[in-house]
Design a protein around this motif. Structure first.
Motif, short mmCIF file in Angstrom:
data_model
loop_
_atom_site.label_atom_id
_atom_site.label_comp_id
_atom_site.label_asym_id
_atom_site.label_seq_id
_atom_site.Cartn_x
_atom_site.Cartn_y
_atom_site.Cartn_z
N ARG A 127 71.26 7.20 -35.85
CA ARG A 127 70.71 6.73 -34.58
C ARG A 127 69.21 6.48 -34.66
O ARG A 127 68.43 6.89 -33.81
CB ARG A 127 71.05 7.70 -33.45
CG ARG A 127 72.53 7.80 -33.23
CD ARG A 127 72.85 8.70 -32.10
NE ARG A 127 74.30 8.78 -31.99
CZ ARG A 127 74.92 9.28 -30.97
NH1 ARG A 127 74.25 9.76 -29.96
NH2 ARG A 127 76.23 9.32 -30.94
N GLU A 128 68.84 5.79 -35.73
CA GLU A 128 67.46 5.39 -35.95
C GLU A 128 67.34 3.88 -35.77
O GLU A 128 68.32 3.15 -35.87
CB GLU A 128 67.02 5.73 -37.38
CG GLU A 128 67.03 7.21 -37.69
CD GLU A 128 66.81 7.48 -39.17
OE1 GLU A 128 66.17 8.49 -39.48
OE2 GLU A 128 67.31 6.70 -40.01
N VAL A 129 66.11 3.45 -35.53
CA VAL A 129 65.82 2.02 -35.47
C VAL A 129 64.69 1.71 -36.44
O VAL A 129 63.84 2.56 -36.72
CB VAL A 129 65.42 1.55 -34.04
CG1 VAL A 129 66.58 1.72 -33.08
CG2 VAL A 129 64.20 2.27 -33.55
N VAL A 130 64.68 0.49 -36.94
CA VAL A 130 63.59 0.05 -37.79
C VAL A 130 62.38 -0.19 -36.88
O VAL A 130 62.42 -1.00 -35.97
CB VAL A 130 63.95 -1.24 -38.55
CG1 VAL A 130 62.76 -1.73 -39.36
CG2 VAL A 130 65.16 -1.01 -39.45
N ALA A 131 61.32 0.56 -37.13
CA ALA A 131 60.10 0.42 -36.34
C ALA A 131 59.07 -0.43 -37.06
O ALA A 131 58.25 -1.09 -36.43
CB ALA A 131 59.50 1.80 -36.05
N CYS A 132 59.12 -0.42 -38.40
CA CYS A 132 58.09 -1.10 -39.18
C CYS A 132 58.63 -1.52 -40.54
O CYS A 132 59.39 -0.77 -41.17
CB CYS A 132 56.92 -0.13 -39.36
SG CYS A 132 55.57 -0.80 -40.34
N VAL A 133 58.22 -2.68 -40.98
CA VAL A 133 58.43 -3.14 -42.36
C VAL A 133 57.07 -3.05 -43.03
O VAL A 133 56.06 -3.47 -42.46
CB VAL A 133 58.95 -4.59 -42.39
CG1 VAL A 133 58.96 -5.14 -43.81
CG2 VAL A 133 60.33 -4.69 -41.76
N PHE A 134 57.02 -2.49 -44.23
CA PHE A 134 55.74 -2.40 -44.93
C PHE A 134 55.86 -2.98 -46.34
O PHE A 134 56.94 -3.00 -46.92
CB PHE A 134 55.21 -0.96 -44.98
CG PHE A 134 56.05 -0.01 -45.78
CD1 PHE A 134 55.90 0.10 -47.16
CD2 PHE A 134 56.97 0.82 -45.15
CE1 PHE A 134 56.67 1.00 -47.89
CE2 PHE A 134 57.74 1.71 -45.87
CZ PHE A 134 57.58 1.80 -47.25
N HIS A 135 54.75 -3.48 -46.82
CA HIS A 135 54.67 -3.92 -48.21
C HIS A 135 53.21 -3.95 -48.65
O HIS A 135 52.30 -3.84 -47.84
CB HIS A 135 55.35 -5.29 -48.42
CG HIS A 135 54.59 -6.46 -47.91
ND1 HIS A 135 54.54 -6.80 -46.57
CD2 HIS A 135 53.85 -7.38 -48.55
CE1 HIS A 135 53.81 -7.88 -46.42
NE2 HIS A 135 53.37 -8.26 -47.60
N SER A 136 53.03 -4.09 -49.95
CA SER A 136 51.67 -4.13 -50.48
C SER A 136 51.33 -5.52 -50.97
O SER A 136 52.22 -6.34 -51.24
CB SER A 136 51.53 -3.12 -51.63
OG SER A 136 52.48 -3.37 -52.65
N HIS A 137 50.04 -5.77 -51.08
CA HIS A 137 49.51 -6.95 -51.74
C HIS A 137 48.77 -6.46 -52.97
O HIS A 137 47.95 -5.54 -52.88
CB HIS A 137 48.58 -7.74 -50.83
CG HIS A 137 49.29 -8.55 -49.81
ND1 HIS A 137 48.61 -9.31 -48.88
CD2 HIS A 137 50.61 -8.74 -49.55
CE1 HIS A 137 49.50 -9.93 -48.10
NE2 HIS A 137 50.71 -9.59 -48.48
N VAL A 138 49.08 -7.05 -54.12
CA VAL A 138 48.50 -6.63 -55.39
C VAL A 138 47.18 -7.33 -55.63
O VAL A 138 47.13 -8.56 -55.71
CB VAL A 138 49.49 -6.94 -56.54
CG1 VAL A 138 48.86 -6.64 -57.90
CG2 VAL A 138 50.78 -6.15 -56.35
N ASP A 139 46.13 -6.53 -55.70
CA ASP A 139 44.79 -7.06 -55.97
C ASP A 139 44.46 -8.24 -55.04
O ASP A 139 43.87 -9.24 -55.46
CB ASP A 139 44.65 -7.48 -57.44
CG ASP A 139 44.88 -6.30 -58.39
OD1 ASP A 139 44.58 -5.16 -58.00
OD2 ASP A 139 45.38 -6.51 -59.51
N ALA A 140 44.86 -8.09 -53.79
CA ALA A 140 44.64 -9.12 -52.77
C ALA A 140 44.44 -8.43 -51.42
O ALA A 140 44.87 -7.29 -51.23
CB ALA A 140 45.83 -10.07 -52.72
#
Length: 139
Positions: A62-75
């Motif tokens: 019973r969870e919801v996706v609150a956030c999508v995260f990712h990184s930028h490499v040397d940017a």
């Protein structure tokens, strides 16, 4: 989240933050996902099987996706044109209630972050303080 993204360098790391309101209050869970992009140094893509499993597990808990995260490499930690295209391919957000966090990783270390949210036809981005995500004491 920060430790995972730093460890993914020199590739982009990615994942989601899930929220639950069940039980004795709100709780949060960070889930890292494999980056299935054919060009992982400059892009991310959730592995389909892993994304499906996260969605099934979240539903069962019973969870919801609150956030999508990712990184930028040397940017920089900006919600790029490609990020916007993936999040709203035809100008309509695929996940309008979900925010997006981008963390800039230089040389394996997080240096800045931003958060973008969908507001009336477009994404609005604000910087985030990395201190809000770190639990270790500075060295």
């Amino acid at each position: 989240m920060i430790r995972y993204l730093e460890a993914a360098w020199p590739h982009e790391g990615c994942g989601v933050i899930l929220r639950s309101d069940e039980g004795a209050g709100e709780s949060w869970r960070v889930v890292s996902l494999p980056n299935a992009s054919p060009t992982p140094r400059v892009a991310y893509a959730f592995a389909q099987e892993a994304w499906l499993q996260v969605c099934l597990d979240a539903d069962a808990r019973r969870e919801v996706v609150a956030c999508v995260f990712h990184s930028h490499v040397d940017a920089p930690a900006v919600f790029s044109t490609e990020d916007r295209r993936q999040a709203a391919p035809s100008g309509i957000s695929l996940l309008p209630q979900v925010s997006y966090i981008v963390v800039a990783i230089y040389g394996g270390r997080a240096v800045s972050a931003s958060r973008s949210v969908w507001i009336t036809g477009g994404f609005q981005t604000v910087p985030l303080l990395l201190a809000d995500f770190r639990f270790e004491k500075p060295v």
